[in-house]
Design a protein around this motif. Structure first.
Motif: not given
Length: 431
Positions: A253-264
């Motif tokens: 979950q934290p890794r996917l949140v990080s992916v979303g923030m990076t793509l943003g």
């Protein structure tokens, strides 16, 4: 699925074929029964008396502590006697009874040993075997007396050959020597009939006490086992769900949140700073692959597909190849076990190797897997770490215990401080 056996009638003239062999076995078995009863009459009565004295001595010395040791030793001695009695009946009558087995531990450590000792102390099957042994000793004493009576009667039958007067009975009376052959023959025949009757009675009693199962005890044992397995299954499912939630919350979950923030962030920079956006997208791509790897490992922890496809040996080989601690794998199996049995053993080994890598500071592990007599799948995991492993509610060892218990198996943990740590599991192949 089982099918009823079918029999075809023997050809004409063949029906009498097996009868001579059976007829030859019956007198031999009867003769062996008489010999065993005579032997039990000589040594068995003394053994029963010794065990009785041991019991009262242990009870009498309880207040000084020695009695506890004596009573513990008595349980083991009674178990050995019960095991011997069942083996004796199997060899004598061919009952094909399962050997008496020590009640397995349901919990590791000293408390688990005490519980198994207590459960063995009131094991009905053991006490039925001991009761049958005591009865056999009593019948053996009677056989010895009848043998003595037979010898005296046989001598009396030939008394006219070596005496000229009346025959003395030994009890202060006598009778004419002409009666000696009749009385001696009748006494010898009665002794033989009595000995044979006692031998036949022994078989009937043994079949009734030992060979016939106690349905109430069997049902109680089945209910107890089923209840324990159900509780273990529920607990194992709860521990597994908690582990999956923890792994998802702390890892994926934290890794996917990080992916979303990076793509943003990349989306915001794609027009103004394309190079920085490309770097962020590359970072998000790397994190996505790491998340996929974590999800794959999490799914493998739930169930290894290779276990169904290629069996336990291949699954453990793959597990050992991924272990950060070098693993010496020794698997010798002649066939497959049930899916539940293989899954329980695989989970126990996987969790043990994970614990060894995280907590034990081990430099090597050894895994041994065998299929043992009685249709049980047995495995042992040992590492050379610092030891001191304990079962904590909700922990990895607790999950192993519940998973194995749900499959109808047993677990034994030995982890002294300073090491090494060894874990043994045994699961019925047909669980």
């Amino acid at each position: 699925m089982s099918t009823a056996p079918s029999y075809s009638p023997p050809p004409s003239g063949a029906a009498a074929g097996p009868l001579p062999a059976a007829a030859a076995r019956t007198p031999l078995r009867l003769f062996l029964t008489i010999l065993e009863l005579a032997a039990l009459g000589v040594i068995g009565s003394g053994l029963v008396g010794f065990l009785t004295a041991w019991l009262f001595g242990g009870v009498g010395l309880l207040f000084v502590g020695v009695g506890i040791v004596m009573l513990v030793g008595l349980v083991y001695a009674l178990f050995g006697l019960g095991w011997f009695e069942i083996a004796r009946l199997n060899g004598l009558y061919g009952f094909d009874l399962p050997a008496l087995r020590w009640r397995p531990r349901e919990r590791p450590g000293f408390g688990g040993w005490l519980l198994s000792l207590w459960r063995q102390a009131y094991n009905g099957r053991m006490w039925r075997a001991i009761a049958n042994f005591a009865i056999a000793c009593a019948l053996g004493s009677m056989v010895l007396r009848l043998m003595t009576w037979f010898g005296w009667s046989a001598v009396t039958a030939f008394a006219p050959l070596f005496t000229g007067g009346d025959v003395d009975t030994g009890w202060g009376t006598s009778y004419p020597r002409a009666w000696a052959p009749v009385l001696g023959g009748a006494g010898a025949a009665a002794a033989v009939v009595g000995i044979i009757s006692l031998a036949l009675l022994h078989r009937v009693i043994s079949r009734g006490i030992v060979a016939t199962p106690d349905r109430n005890l069997d049902l109680s044992e089945q209910v107890r086992t089923t209840t324990a397995q159900r509780a273990g299954a529920v607990r194992a499912a709860d521990v597994e769900r908690t582990r999956i939630e923890r792994d998802l919350h702390d890892g994926v979950q934290p890794r996917l949140v990080s992916v979303g923030m990076t793509l943003g962030m990349a989306q915001q920079k794609i027009d103004t700073d394309p190079e920085a956006a490309k770097a962020l997208i590359a970072e998000a791509h790397t994190s996505t692959k790491a998340a996929i790897t974590e999800l794959r490992q999490l799914a493998r922890g739930i169930h290894a597909s290779v276990l169904d496809d290629r069996g336990l040996d291949a699954a453990l080989s793959a597990l050992a190849g991924r272990s950060p601690v070098p693993v010496a794998l020794d698997v010798r199996l002649d066939g497959r076990c049930s899916r539940d049995a293989e899954a329980a053993v695989y989970f126990a080994i996987a969790e043990s190797l994970t614990n060894a890598a995280k907590h034990s500071r081990a430099s090597e592990c050894r895994v041994v897997v065998r299929k043992r007599d009685g249709g049980r799948l047995w495995a042992r995991v040992e590492d050379n770490g610092i030891g001191g492993a304990t079962v904590i509610a909700g922990g990895g060892l607790d999950g192993i215990g519940n998973r194995v218990l749900a499959a109808g198996g047993t677990i034994r943990l030995d982890s002294p401080v300073g090491g090494p740590t060894s874990l043994e599991v045994s699961v019925p192949c047909a669980s």
